[in-house]
Scaffold this motif. Structure first.
Motif, short mmCIF file in Angstrom:
data_model
loop_
_atom_site.label_atom_id
_atom_site.label_comp_id
_atom_site.label_asym_id
_atom_site.label_seq_id
_atom_site.Cartn_x
_atom_site.Cartn_y
_atom_site.Cartn_z
N GLU A 129 -3.70 5.70 8.37
CA GLU A 129 -3.45 4.42 7.72
C GLU A 129 -2.46 4.57 6.58
OE1 GLU A 129 -6.79 1.61 6.16
OE2 GLU A 129 -7.60 3.00 7.68
N GLU A 130 -2.71 5.58 5.78
CA GLU A 130 -1.84 5.81 4.62
C GLU A 130 -0.41 6.10 5.08
OE1 GLU A 130 -4.71 7.68 1.16
OE2 GLU A 130 -4.24 8.94 2.89
N ASN A 156 -4.31 15.57 -2.06
CA ASN A 156 -5.52 15.17 -1.34
C ASN A 156 -6.26 16.36 -0.74
OD1 ASN A 156 -4.74 12.47 -1.83
ND2 ASN A 156 -3.29 12.69 -0.13
N PHE A 179 -2.58 12.92 4.34
CA PHE A 179 -2.81 11.48 4.35
C PHE A 179 -3.58 11.11 5.61
CE2 PHE A 179 1.45 11.40 2.07
CZ PHE A 179 0.89 11.17 0.83
N LEU A 225 1.23 4.34 -2.75
CA LEU A 225 1.02 5.74 -2.36
C LEU A 225 2.25 6.58 -2.67
CD1 LEU A 225 -1.21 7.40 -1.11
CD2 LEU A 225 -0.18 7.03 1.13
N GLN A 238 0.85 -1.22 0.00
CA GLN A 238 0.00 0.00 0.00
C GLN A 238 0.87 1.25 0.00
OE1 GLN A 238 -2.53 -0.30 3.40
NE2 GLN A 238 -3.89 -1.80 2.44
#
Lengths: 257, 871
Positions: free
Chosen positions: B487-488, B743, B484, B424, B420
């Motif tokens: 989790e990210e 984001n 972020f 990212l 993950q």
């Protein structure tokens, strides 16, 4: 038609000619004596010189050559003054222009510079000769004194002339030279006794030489005036005394029999 | 005896004659040398004149041949025959009779006119006189006399006018008699004109005197005589490609903006402008001349003399690139350099460094930063192991009491989490700034650290906090906040710490060890001695003065006296004009040339080489960097430049005019403090030139498009970004890159209830506007819209726009893709852009087609229909 002698007569026998050319140039003792008596420059020179006195191996001719160098320096110096401004903005560029732009500027400046070096060397050899031949002894002791002063004046001329191009060499030479003055006893603020005499950087001999507390525009101007006016004047007068004393003391010194 | 005498006197005679001859020869040589030997420019000018003569003559001959080939000479002969005929006609008895008659008439008429004119003048004089007496005495006699005079003046004036008319008519008939010949003569003259002009040029060239050419700049007493030899330097045409006859290279950049008559040569080129006797002297390549001539790119160092801001200055490309090094290595941190007062610290904040890095890493970094990564900017200070440990102890003591290492190789995280994080990492385009494994780092000027071994340097807890919000650890960092989720961030930390490990790393202090107080004190002393606080912010040392000497005393920045801080160490200001005699070559064993540039280079190569006890660290610059940096330092002079030459920087002008420099305010300031848009974009003169300037984006782009783009950035110009710029302008990336996704839109801005994307959009719409771009374009009511669009399409095809632009799948890729342009750009921008594209971007490649307003309306309307997935 007039004949040639008649024309010559007409040209020569009038007031203008006679006031310029006061005598004939016949090779007689009388005419030769008249030539000396009637000429201010030659008047400084003795009428007669002993043959032994002009022997090169004794006198080396150094005194005469010194005078010759001095005359060259005066002539080239006067011409140089036409091209030179004693200001810190212009002095260096004026010297550069002498090198690059002024007609015959290169030989003019080099004659003056090398002539000055030459004169200093020659004057020292002259003194050496006088000393070695014992020519400082009576009755010439006074003239020895005059000569020593002239030697110092020659050095001072050389020293003051050193600053005039306003380059690094001259600048630091004058800085060092005047700092020596500052360290002189009784005269400089760094010398012994200065604190008792209240000598400060602003009233000592260095200040007098530089016209300020550091080498700047005033120092350049002072150098220039000492170099071009004051010292040459004094030196010329002393030179006249020097030559006159030579005659009065019995002519150029010669080998003893 | 007599015989002997005779012999010796004849010997003297020989000596005398010999020296006389020597003197004569010397004197002649002196004259010759002064006239020719010391004036080499005379020959150059004569040669130039000959070459120019040859060239002009060749020109003339070509023109003559061309004239004859085009049948000019036949035409001329015809005209001449015609003229002869006309003259013969004019000379016929009848005409001549008429001519003489008219001439005598003209004479008579002229005489009469002159007489009347004189009368008129006299009368007017009398009138003025009378008027004077009248105003003085107010006697009615004068008044009546004035009236009489006025009447006669009027009548005489009438007569003069009539006579003038007669004379004019006679002149008219005379000229009509000669008109035929005069017309033919004029024709012949115009035909010959071009040739005559060329002939005249040849004659004028002969008249040019051979002389010293000098430019004198009076207020600084500069006399540049360079043109005495470089006679063709500012000529219109190149006469010869050989030195010294060439023209100035790129004179349209340099000479056109610096008129040689006003600026001279040596302000930029240095050298000895007064010298004319030899090339070596003139170029200053002689002993005791401290300013050798600057040639080629090195000359650009002189731009710094006058230009307060060289950013974007044409012709200064090399020095602009070199000046960047001062920012890169932070020379201004230790040396005072005017113009860099507001540039931020080069090094990161160290106050909490103990919570961030491993102790072992810190020590090895202090010993040799380049060992960790080759592009490290921190210099080597030649610390011993003890010294490095003492400094690290001091730094760690600010946030703790122990030496400690975190070994990230243990407790390997979950593979899925790493996957993950990896995705990212790519999506966030971390490699845009950061290098990993020798790749990435395109946005060079951000100087982001190489992350190839970061897993062995920092601990996970710190990295989590850092990525989450960099500003809390280091306010003012260039690292943006990506918004972020936790989790990210966890994913990213897992990926980075496991992927980017240093295999050689040691973890000596995996078990923490107490720091000794003596070591802390020693470290503090060292930090103060070497001035670490110059580059790194350190608690308690914010007010420390700079350790190193100033590099630039004065310049074009109009420094105020109280801005000069106290300096420790040797005076080094205006290093670029320091006399060579005053440079301290000291104990240097290697022999280098005794000049200023070599001194500076050697100092950069080996900063502590000249003396014992020097503190400057070694940046271990590449030789090319040394050359560039020394060129900049060489340009830091105190040259006495007349103030009229100075070009103050924009900021300087604003300051003098009392205009405050542009600052971000309001909610947007909060967003930009996080997202750091200006790392890549320029806004109102603030920021970098890595990405497009968005100063007028509010007028240019449509709101919905901005919103979409921020959410999902895409490449606008696929090919243009890849194309090398051939070194024509600085700092453009060569690889295909797009903007990272920050984001935006997910979070509210502090103290407000607006989302950050709304704040950005609002700022764009309110602030980033151009008064040149209208909201609406003019309308054409006479033609229906579909027809206008069709006409626009026709124009698009006709002008070959598709050679560069792509619509759908068709067209070139040099220009922006226009498939979705109707959603992206505002109609006002398109309309104005078509008028003059260079107005918005000076180096744009789009040609100017000179569209009429109607054509632009058609095109704009057509382009606005190009919408992808139109709703």
């Amino acid at each position: 038609m007039k004949s040639l002698p008649e024309i010559t007569d007409k040209v020569k026998k009038n007031l203008i000619w006679k006031s310029v050319f006061r005598r004939d140039y016949r090779n007689t003792v009388r005419d030769r004596a008249q030539a000396v008596f009637g000429n201010v420059f030659l008047h400084l020179h003795p009428v007669q010189v002993r043959e032994s006195a002009v022997k090169l191996r004794f006198t080396w001719g150094m005194g005469g050559i010194t005078l010759f160098a001095f005359i060259i320096l005066v002539i080239t110096g006067v011409v140089l003054m036409f091209y030179y401004h004693p200001s810190i903005d212009q002095a260096y560029t004026d010297i550069k222009d002498l090198e690059f732009q002024v007609p015959f500027g290169v030989i003019l400046r080099n004659l003056h510079r090398w002539g000055a070096h030459f004169m200093v060397i020659v004057v020292m050899i002259h003194m050496f000769r006088v000393f070695m031949t014992g020519s400082y002894k009576a009755p010439r002791q006074f003239n020895w004194g005059v000569g020593v002063i002239l030697l110092v004046l020659t050095f001072l001329l050389s020293f003051t002339g050193y600053l005039t191009p306003w380059d690094q060499l001259g600048f630091w030479a004058i800085t060092v030279g005047t700092n020596m003055g500052a360290a002189t006893p009784l005269l400089g603020y760094q010398g012994p006794f200065s604190e008792y005499l209240h000598i400060t950087p602003y009233n000592d001999v260095r200040f007098a030489l530089l016209g300020g507390a550091q080498v700047g525009g005033n120092a350049l101007l002072r150098s220039y005036i000492w170099h071009c006016v004051a010292i040459p004047l004094v030196a010329t007068i002393l030179m006249m005394v020097h030559f006159w004393r030579v005659r009065k003391d019995g002519g150029i010194s010669k080998p003893q029999k | 005896m007599a015989n002997e005498n005779k012999n010796s006197s004849s010997l003297s005679l020989y000596i005398f004659v010999f020296f006389s001859v020597v003197l004569l020869v010397l004197s002649l040589w002196v004259v010759w040398d002064d006239e020719f030997g010391l004036r080499p420019w005379k020959k150059y000018q004569a040669d130039y004149k000959t070459m120019k003569h040859d060239k002009l003559e060749q020109d003339y001959r070509h023109a003559v041949v061309e004239f004859q080939r085009s049948g000019g000479h036949k035409k001329l002969a015809e005209l001449e025959a015609k003229l002869e005929k006309a003259e013969a006609g004019f000379k016929s008895n009848e005409t001549q009779e008429k001519f003489t008659k008219l001439n005598s008439q003209l004479e008579a008429a002229h005489e009469a006119l002159a007489k009347s004119q004189k009368e008129l003048r006299d009368l007017r004089g009398q009138f003025l006189e009378t008027e004077y007496y009248f105003t003085k005495t107010q006697q009615p006699d004068y008044k009546s006399k004035m009236d009489v005079l006025q009447r006669s003046i009027d009548s005489v004036a009438l007569r003069v006018a009539a006579q003038q008319k007669i004379e004019d008519s006679i002149k008219g008939s005379l000229s009509s008699l000669t008109a035929g010949t005069a017309a033919i003569r004029a024709q012949i003259a115009t035909m010959k004109n071009g040739l005559e002009e060329k002939k005249e040029k040849i004659a004028n060239n002969e008249k040019v005197p051979i002389e010293i050419k000098q430019i004198h700049i009076a207020d600084v007493d500069k006399a540049d005589r360079c043109q005495s030899c470089h006679i063709g330097i500012d000529g219109k045409n190149q006469v010869s490609g050989k030195q010294p006859f060439t023209r100035h290279p790129a004179s349209f950049v340099y000479l056109d903006h610096h008129d040689p008559a006003k600026f001279g040569c040596t302000f930029c080129h240095r050298g000895q402008g007064r010298a004319t006797t030899s090339a070596e002297k003139a170029h200053g390549n002689v002993k005791h001349w401290d300013e050798p001539m600057l040639q080629g790119d090195m000359t650009q160092t002189s731009c710094l003399n006058c230009h307060g801001d060289i950013k974007g200055l044409r012709g200064a490309e090399k020095i602009i690139k070199s000046t960047e090094l001062i920012k890169k290595y932070g020379c201004y941190s230790c040396h005072k350099i005017p113009g860099y007062e507001t540039v931020g610290d080069v090094g990161p904040l160290l106050t909490q460094v103990g919570t961030k890095v491993n102790y072992s890493w810190a020590v090895s970094w202090l010993l040799d930063p380049k060992k960790y990564f080759a592009t490290a900017r921190m210099p080597k200070f030649y610390f011993t192991q003890d010294q490095a440990e003492a400094i690290a102890d001091y730094l760690f003591s600010m946030s703790g009491t122990t030496r400690h290492d975190a070994d990230n190789t243990k407790n390997k995280p979950d593979a899925k989490l790493i996957e993950q994080g990896k995705a990212l990492w790519a999506q966030s385009r971390c490699n845009l700034c950061h290098i990993t494994g020798g790749r990435g780092g395109n946005n060079v000027k951000v100087y982001a650290p190489d992350l190839s071994k970061v897993g062995s340097k920092v601990n996970k807890e710190w990295m989590f906090k850092w990525i989450k919000n960099p500003n809390t650890y280091f306010p003012g960092t260039k690292m943006p906040r990506f918004r972020f989720t936790d989790e990210e961030v966890n994913g990213l930390v897992a990926y980075i710490t496991s992927e980017y490990q240093d295999e050689d790393a040691e973890y000596k202090y995996a078990q923490p060890v107490e720091i000794k107080a003596a070591s802390i004190a020693k470290g503090k002393d060292l930090i103060q001695k070497y001035g670490c606080y110059g580059c790194h912010k350190l608690q308690g040392m914010e007010d420390m003065v700079q350790v190193a000497p100033s590099l630039r005393k004065q310049g074009v920045t109009f420094l105020r006296n109280n801005e000069m801080r106290e300096k420790i160490g040797m005076e080094l200001s205006s290093i670029g004009s320091k006399p060579v005699d005053m440079l301290d070559f000291g104990k240097l064993k290697k022999s280098i040339p005794n000049d200023r540039l070599s001194y500076i280079k050697q100092k950069l190569r080996d900063p502590r080489g000249y003396r014992l006890g020097l503190r400057m660290p070694n940046f271990r610059l590449a030789e090319s960097e040394i050359n560039e940096l020394s060129a900049v330092l060489y340009g830091f002079t105190d040259a006495s430049v007349p103030t009229r030459f100075l070009v103050p920087s924009r900021q300087e002008l604003d300051r003098m005019a009392g205009v405050p420099s542009y600052k971000f305010t309001g909610d947007f300031a909060k967003v930009i403090a996080d997202v750091k848009c200006t790392n890549c974009h320029a806004i109102r003169g603030i920021g970098a030139d890595y990405a497009p300037d968005i100063s007028i984006a509010g007028s240019k782009l449509q709101e919905s498009w901005i919103r979409n783009f921020l959410a999902n950035p895409d490449v606008i110009r696929p090919l243009l970004q890849q194309m090398p710029k051939f070194g024509l302008s600085s700092g453009k990336p060569q690889a295909k890159v797009t903007m990272p996704r920050f984001n935006l839109g997910q979070q509210k801005v502090e103290d407000t209830n607006k989302t950050d994307v709304d704040v950005v959009i609002n700022f764009f719409q309110q602030e980033l506007l151009s008064s040149d771009i209208p909201k609406e374009i003019p309308k054409i009511n006479t033609i229906a819209m579909p027809e206008q669009i069709a006409k626009g399409k026709q124009l698009y095809d006709l002008k070959g726009c598709k050679a560069c632009h792509q619509i759908g799948t068709e067209g070139g890729a040099l220009g922006p893709n226009l498939t979705n342009v109707g959603n992206r750009l505002t109609q006002g921008f398109i309309f104005k852009h078509l008028e003059n594209a260079r107005k918005f971007k000076a180096d744009i490649v789009e040609p100017n087609y000179g569209f009429t307003e109607t054509e632009r309306i058609y095109l704009t309307n057509f382009l606005m229909t190009l919408k992808l997935n139109a709703k």
